[in-house]
Design an enzyme around this catalytic site. Sequence first.
Site, short mmCIF file in Angstrom:
data_model
loop_
_atom_site.label_atom_id
_atom_site.label_comp_id
_atom_site.label_asym_id
_atom_site.label_seq_id
_atom_site.Cartn_x
_atom_site.Cartn_y
_atom_site.Cartn_z
N ASP A 1 0.85 -1.19 0.00
CA ASP A 1 0.00 0.00 0.00
C ASP A 1 0.89 1.24 0.00
O ASP A 1 1.72 1.43 0.88
CB ASP A 1 -0.88 -0.04 1.26
CG ASP A 1 -2.14 0.80 1.10
OD1 ASP A 1 -3.19 0.34 1.55
OD2 ASP A 1 -2.04 1.90 0.54
N ASP B 1 -3.42 2.57 -5.86
CA ASP B 1 -2.27 2.68 -4.93
C ASP B 1 -2.06 1.47 -4.04
O ASP B 1 -1.38 1.57 -3.03
CB ASP B 1 -2.42 3.95 -4.07
CG ASP B 1 -3.54 3.81 -3.04
OD1 ASP B 1 -4.41 2.95 -3.22
OD2 ASP B 1 -3.52 4.56 -2.05
N GLU B 2 -2.64 0.35 -4.38
CA GLU B 2 -2.40 -0.85 -3.57
C GLU B 2 -2.44 -2.11 -4.43
O GLU B 2 -3.12 -2.14 -5.45
CB GLU B 2 -3.41 -0.96 -2.43
CG GLU B 2 -4.81 -1.00 -2.91
CD GLU B 2 -5.83 -1.29 -1.81
OE1 GLU B 2 -5.54 -2.05 -0.88
OE2 GLU B 2 -6.94 -0.76 -1.92
#
Length: 411
Positions: free
Chosen positions: A8, A103-104
Amino acid sequence: MKTIFHVDMDAFFVSVEELFDPSLRGKPVVVGGQYDERGVVSAASYAARKFGVHSAMPLRTAYKMCPLAIFVDGHPERYREYSKRAYTVLQSFSPLVEMASIDEAYLDMTGTERLHGPPLRAAHALHSAMHARTGLNCSVGIATSRLVAKVSSDQAKPNGILWIIPGQEARFLAPLEVRKIPGVGKVTEKNLHELGLRRVGDLAALDEKYLERRFGKWGLALAGKSQGLDAGGWFDTEVGEREDPKSISHEHTFNVDTADVDTLESTLAKLSEMVGRRLREHGLYTRTVQLKLRYSDFTTITRAHSMDRATQIDTDLFEQVRVLFRGNWKAGMTIRLLGVQTSSFEKLQGQMDLLDGGHHDKWREALNAADRLRDKYGESAVSLAAGMKGRFRERTHENPAGLPGKEPRRD
DNA sequence: TCTGGGGTCCTAGGACCC
DNA sequence: TCTGGGGTCCTAGGACCC
């Protein structure tokens, strides 16, 4: 026994903005728009979070809490670009990488020991490679399930690594608040609190039949999650490539609510165009078009229509959504938001197209050409829907698609 | 507190079919 | 025509995530 990494990125949007403007470093930064705009916070720097600012908070509220914060407009292209870079880094650690959002990501690291060493060593290598190659920090959660890996990366933030040793999952989760379980939001949290259940351990101690009676299928999944299992739904799938999207949509909230027909319909045209473009990028054809309409008082309706034949053409979408709009808008009521959504995708186009004189083929060529122009010169270069000119032609013999255009220019 | 935009999944009722 | 049950598709709404 699997080894799953959840990676993350820390304060992703803010960190990317800092790469473009290093003077932002360490300051309270809010990404998402200006302090007096309609909208919410997309991301807040850790300095801004100290003032109570967090994502999803209205920008105006963030301003009240932290008037000295620097408000920055979001740059989706930048984030997509850095997301791709991060993905490339992750791919050098495992072939089984799945981006869960911009974003992960999840990595299946099972069986990579010979190459990367034990989990913690691999995670440290990944963490420094990420920083070296993107300039961004990330946090890594390591566990035997996606669920526990995700919760542990959250506990590791910011800029940390946390490994939950196999067998320790339930012990790790037990003291955490139920809200920490992915899928438990405001509503479920409240329901659980009313039953006196505040921590994951409280859930784990219950008979799963009780939760099933109380919450149905979701209750059963919840019982499994409280033990650290990927019980039910999306979590319960193998880590791998993402499939095709199930829906594609665009929506727009007006700066000022409006009841002006021209403004509303040209917005729908613009949104249809944006959706059509994405369909073509994915090579998908849609059968279901949905209108979303939010009035000033925030009441929101959706109205859908499924077509006999799938399409990826802007004007087909616009035509359908305009019918829905005209049939459902309570004329005169001011509107806050309009949206166009498509779903029920088909990969290949229906056979019927061959029979309609090829007018769709011509349109597709024209649209592809327009897409290439937009790639080159930007989104505003071409507007087939004559978006903001404010007037639309009806469907006629000469104009079977109901396209605008050939109107005298008014500017 | 005055509430974005992009998604996923689930539920529930009605139509329709066998 | 006084009538069951199951499967599937469609539509609307809502919880949730980043």
